[in-house]
Design an enzyme around this catalytic site. Structure first.
Site, short mmCIF file in Angstrom:
data_model
loop_
_atom_site.label_atom_id
_atom_site.label_comp_id
_atom_site.label_asym_id
_atom_site.label_seq_id
_atom_site.Cartn_x
_atom_site.Cartn_y
_atom_site.Cartn_z
N GLU A 183 0.82 -1.21 0.00
CA GLU A 183 0.00 0.00 0.00
C GLU A 183 0.86 1.26 0.00
O GLU A 183 0.55 2.24 0.67
CB GLU A 183 -0.96 0.01 1.21
CG GLU A 183 -1.96 -1.12 1.18
CD GLU A 183 -3.09 -0.97 2.20
OE1 GLU A 183 -2.99 -0.10 3.08
OE2 GLU A 183 -4.08 -1.72 2.09
N GLU A 254 -6.63 -7.65 -1.05
CA GLU A 254 -7.24 -7.55 0.29
C GLU A 254 -8.69 -7.14 0.15
O GLU A 254 -8.99 -5.98 -0.08
CB GLU A 254 -6.54 -6.50 1.16
CG GLU A 254 -5.18 -6.87 1.64
CD GLU A 254 -4.66 -5.91 2.71
OE1 GLU A 254 -5.46 -5.19 3.32
OE2 GLU A 254 -3.44 -5.90 2.90
#
Ligand SMILES: *[C@@H]1O[C@H](CO)[C@@H](O)[C@H](O)[C@H]1NC(C)=O
Ligand SMILES: *[C@@H]1O[C@H](CO)[C@@H](O)[C@H](O)[C@H]1NC(C)=O
Ligand SMILES: *[C@@H]1O[C@H](CO)[C@@H](O)[C@H](O)[C@H]1NC(C)=O
Ligand SMILES: *[C@@H]1O[C@H](CO)[C@@H](O)[C@H](O)[C@H]1NC(C)=O
Ligand SMILES: *[C@@H]1O[C@H](CO)[C@@H](O)[C@H](O)[C@H]1NC(C)=O
Ligand SMILES: *[C@@H]1O[C@H](CO)[C@@H](O)[C@H](O)[C@H]1NC(C)=O
Ligand SMILES: *[C@@H]1O[C@H](CO)[C@@H](O)[C@H](O)[C@H]1NC(C)=O
Ligand SMILES: *[C@@H]1O[C@H](CO)[C@@H](O)[C@H](O)[C@H]1NC(C)=O
Ligand SMILES: *[C@@H]1O[C@H](CO)[C@@H](O)[C@H](O)[C@H]1NC(C)=O
Ligand SMILES: *[C@@H]1O[C@H](CO)[C@@H](O)[C@H](O)[C@H]1NC(C)=O
Ligand SMILES: *[C@@H]1O[C@H](CO)[C@@H](O)[C@H](O)[C@H]1NC(C)=O
Ligand SMILES: CC(=O)N[C@H]1CO[C@H](CO)[C@@H](O)[C@@H]1O
Length: 719
Positions: A183, A254
């Protein structure tokens, strides 16, 4: 396509010849999906983090994941567990990464290995070992030579380890995918061009390690070729802007099955129907890889959770904290996986077409040349069931739902129709500790300035001082009272998580912060002695931060201390000579270990003083409950602290931090059976104050039997 497959098979054959490995699988990708041995695949994956359970639990968790229709287990690699000191590695017990991967392989599933090595993951310091902080000149996660050295060093170590064990698919092992960074797109802006250079470097470095399987970067829209950019979130079917190249597949690393929970927070309940809707939408829109984050969350044992995170992790996942089925989530997703798998060839080989079925309704069809066909009928209307016409039939679509028609005719699954009954958790009390004679206690010591050896003429930053060896740092001061008043206000500002003030060895008061507001203040009226006074302030943390840019520069601990007689007269103590003690005495003595516990003078259980910070250690023993059901301590009578069983920490607890409904965020604390002997297990708790150990209970945890209350309703056809 056929030429492609042929070429792939030749390549695989060459690989097998040249390396002599049997079962080696070539993993590549195209714009549609990952390609394993020449075959496109729709893969369902689930996150299970090896250190958040025990090696004894792994086989059962993996088996339940496989039974639930998963193809892949995804895990992060936890750098701070594996390299607690530079160059000193630990892969034992819960850290046995290779053992975990081999178990997955043995059960016939694939592995997605997210090396990071920054992982966030609500894990202490985002997975970084704290010693990184003391590397001269280091700036984390940017184009910084010291950081890049250690990142490359650890990444290489892990990749080499996997290669030596033959664990990459290219070697016949189960790893089909690897992740570098995590991320990073969230923080990249803070680093300007150095950020982009770092992304380029990280991609090149990873690809250069020649794992033979693709790399991904999640939430990194500009992931450099050949690294695949992937989506994280709850609704990737709606939010993902897509692969950054037509040659890359749409992958979701995710898809949050719930959400992490902080102290003071309530559990995030995400319905099985909502998860199923978004997974199906993602697949309808060409998605070919979906990972559930988490499939099993587990437990943040010891002090491994990051700031303010509770000890249980994603208890609401399809497998709960204890590894038990959470229904209907697990069962509903299993049926979804089966429905999609039943037409995956058509989805992967067919041509996609979409069309409107109404104002808020749409359809996706995949058609193969041979006439095979699969369809998704979507109703985005949250309030109404609607009937739509498709291919000369009418279909009833439940509100906010998608029907899957693997043959373009019969409905195999509707995301809002639950064919699985909910189950319930059953807590059975097996032992209580209500007799005063069950317990011994040990009173920790409130140090004064004279007891300390570490001194500084300033308020030290907490993490840099404790080096994360303890949650606690004592700030002590000897004060000659030159104020005009004897009853000033003690004003303390902290950017740690809790602070407790003592004057002349008497507890004066305390305060705590929360996950979202990073600092808090204490305003306490105190009474001073005419001459010398001792002020001791205990600053506590509940995990280090795990996210954001410039993690190495974060400040925790006290940032301002003053005594105020009046608005006009105040004495700032920031630059006084402070004496420091890292950790509590009981921690230094390791009173929670069997050996050292006998060195200490434990006394009879004293009276419980509510609303006072006493720093008391409690000790008792218990026998292991019979059977196989998971075991949990109910600590709802306690205040805040940490618990150890047979010398192993089962995590922090914080009962007094109530959620918006007035309940503790977590009352039950998992005691893995593998931590236990048959009898005479030692239980030690450090309670900061006000807890009542007499009301602790030892319980077994189970869920209602699915067979007993299974709904026998026939599956409606909606036609
Ligand atoms: C990692 O660094 C250590 C020195 O700190 C060195 O001995 C080791 O060879 C390095 N490993 C790799 C894979 O670069
Ligand atoms: C799915 O992929 C096809 C090409 O195979 C493309 O034409 C279509 O636009 C894609 N659909 C979505 C929703 O991305
Ligand atoms: C619903 O559950 C029944 C009983 O387990 C099963 O036979 C059936 O296949 C399920 N339906 C779907 C759509 O999965
Ligand atoms: C088909 O899907 C695309 C991408 O989601 C969308 O922009 C378009 O409006 C859809 N077309 C129809 C006819 O629904
Ligand atoms: C329409 O339905 C027929 C069966 O009645 C099926 O064979 C065909 O594939 C479907 N076509 C489309 C485009 O939905
Ligand atoms: C729908 O039915 C009509 C006649 O009832 C037929 O002419 C037409 O071909 C059918 N369409 C499809 C897509 O099956
Ligand atoms: C951390 O502490 C050391 C002394 O132990 C000191 O030299 C250093 O400046 C401190 N670093 C920060 C960032 O506070
Ligand atoms: C500090 O000590 C003095 C004298 O010993 C006492 O009067 C005073 O109450 C103490 N202050 C606190 C806050 O306990
Ligand atoms: C404490 O010392 C620092 C640096 O020496 C200085 O910047 C600061 O103003 C001082 N604070 C007070 C309250 O005197
Ligand atoms: C016991 O405590 C002593 C300090 O009193 C410490 O040096 C030793 O390591 C401890 N032993 C264990 C097993 O923790
Ligand atoms: C506990 O409280 C009782 C009554 O309040 C008192 O008699 C007793 O001495 C106290 N015991 C201890 C250990 O403080
Ligand atoms: C990308 C994405 O879908 N993100 C979502 C993840 O879930 C959170 C919590 O519901 C949402 O706020 C995000 O938008």
């Amino acid at each position: 396509m056929e030429k492609w497959v042929c070429l792939m098979m030749m390549l695989v054959a060459i690989l097998e010849l040249s390396f002599g490995v049997k079962g080696a699988e070539e993993v590549t990708y195209d714009g549609r999906s990952l390609i394993i041995n020449g075959q496109r695949n729709i893969l369902f994956s689930g996150s299970i983090h090896y250190p958040r359970s025990t090696p004894q639990m792994w086989p059962g968790l993996i088996a339940k994941a496989k039974q639930g229709g998963l193809d892949v287990i995804q895990t992060y690699v936890f750098w701070n567990l594996h390299e607690p000191q530079p160059g000193k590695y630990d892969f034992s017990g819960r850290n046995d990464l290779v053992g975990f991967i081999k178990e997955i392989h043995a059960q016939g599933l694939y592995v997605s290995l997210r090396i990071g090595p920054f992982i966030e993951s609500e894990w202490n310091y985002g997975g970084f070992p704290f010693w990184l902080h003391d590397v001269p000149g280091i700036v984390y996660r940017t184009d910084n030579e010291p950081f890049k050295f250690y990142m490359q060093n650890f990444t290489t170590k892990i990749v080499n380890m996997m290669k030596e064990e033959g664990l990459y698919a290219s070697q016949g092992g189960p790893i089909i995918l690897s992740q570098i960074e995590n991320e990073y797109g969230n923080i990249q802006k803070a680093f300007g061009t150095a950020g982009s250079q770092y992304v380029e470097w990280a991609a090149k470095m990873a690809v250069g390690l020649n794992t033979g399987v693709p790399w991904v970067m999640c939430k990194q829209p500009d992931a450099p070729d050949p690294v695949i950019n992937t989506c994280n979130g709850m609704r990737c079917g709606e939010t993902f802007t897509g692969p950054n190249s037509p040659n890359k597949p749409a992958m979701w690393t995710e898809n949050w099955t719930s959400f992490y929970q902080v102290y003071g927070g309530v559990p995030y309940i995400r319905s099985a129907e909502d998860i199923a809707f978004h997974v199906t939408l993602f697949v309808a829109r060409n998605g070919s890889f979906v990972n559930y984050y988490m499939y099993h969350g587990g437990t943040n044992f010891g002090r491994t959770s990051s700031a303010y995170m509770i000890t249980g992790y994603y208890d609401q996942a399809p497998l709960d904290e204890y590894g038990l089925f959470r229904q209907p989530k697990w069962g509903h997703l299993k049926e979804l996986h089966a429905a999609i798998k039943s037409c995956s060839t058509t989805l992967l080989q067919g041509v996609q077409r979409n069309f409107s079925l109404g104002e808020l309704q749409e359809g996706y069809v995949f058609e193969e040349e041979n006439g095979k066909c699969a369809a998704f009928l979507i109703n985005n209307d949250k309030g109404n069931t609607v009937t739509v016409q498709f291919n000369n039939s009418s279909y009833k679509l439940l509100p906010k739902s998608i029907s899957i028609l693997p043959d373009c005719q019969n409905v195999a699954f509707n995301t809002a129709h639950l064919n699985t009954t909910s189950n319930r958790r059953i807590i059975t009390s097996r032992q209580n500790f209500s007799s005063v004679d069950d317990w011994k206690q040990f009173q920790d010591v409130i140090p004064n300035f004279d007891d300390t050896s570490l001194r500084s003429d300033s308020l030290l930053e907490q993490m840099n001082t404790t080096k994360d060896k303890s949650d606690y740092l004592w700030y002590t001061l000897r004060l000659e009272n030159n104020l005009s008043c004897n009853d000033p206000i003690l004003h303390v500002q902290s950017s740690a998580h809790v602070a407790y003030a003592f004057v002349n060895n008497t507890y004066i008061g305390g305060e705590h912060g929360n996950h979202d507001v990073k600092s808090f203040t204490l305003e306490l009226p105190i009474t001073l002695n005419e001459r010398t006074n001792n002020i001791s302030i205990l600053s506590g943390m509940v995990g280090l931060p795990d996210s954001g840019a410039f993690l190495e520069k974060r400040f925790a601990g006290l940032n301002n201390v003053e005594l105020q007689c009046s608005e006009q007269e105040s004495l700032n103590l920031n630059n006084s000579t402070w004496g420091y003690q890292v950790g509590l005495l009981g921690e230094q003595l390791k009173v929670y270990t069997e050996q050292n516990s006998t060195d200490i003078k434990w006394t009879q259980l004293g009276n419980i003083t509510i609303d006072e910070v006493t720093l008391t250690w409690y000790k008792t023993t218990f026998d292991t409950p019979k059977g196989d059901d998971p075991i949990a301590l109910d600590l709802s009578s306690m205040a805040k602290g940490e618990a150890w069983v047979n010398g192993q920490s089962i995590g922090r607890y914080w009962i007094l931090f109530l959620d918006s409904k007035g309940n503790p965020s977590q009352s039950l604390y998992h005691v893995p059976r593998s931590f236990l002997k048959d009898s005479e297990n030692s239980l030690v708790l450090l309670d900061e104050g006000g807890g009542n150990p007499l009301d602790i209970s030892l319980n077994t945890v189970s869920v209602t039997d699915l067979q007993d209350n299974f709904s026998k309703l026939p599956f409606p056809t909606y036609t």
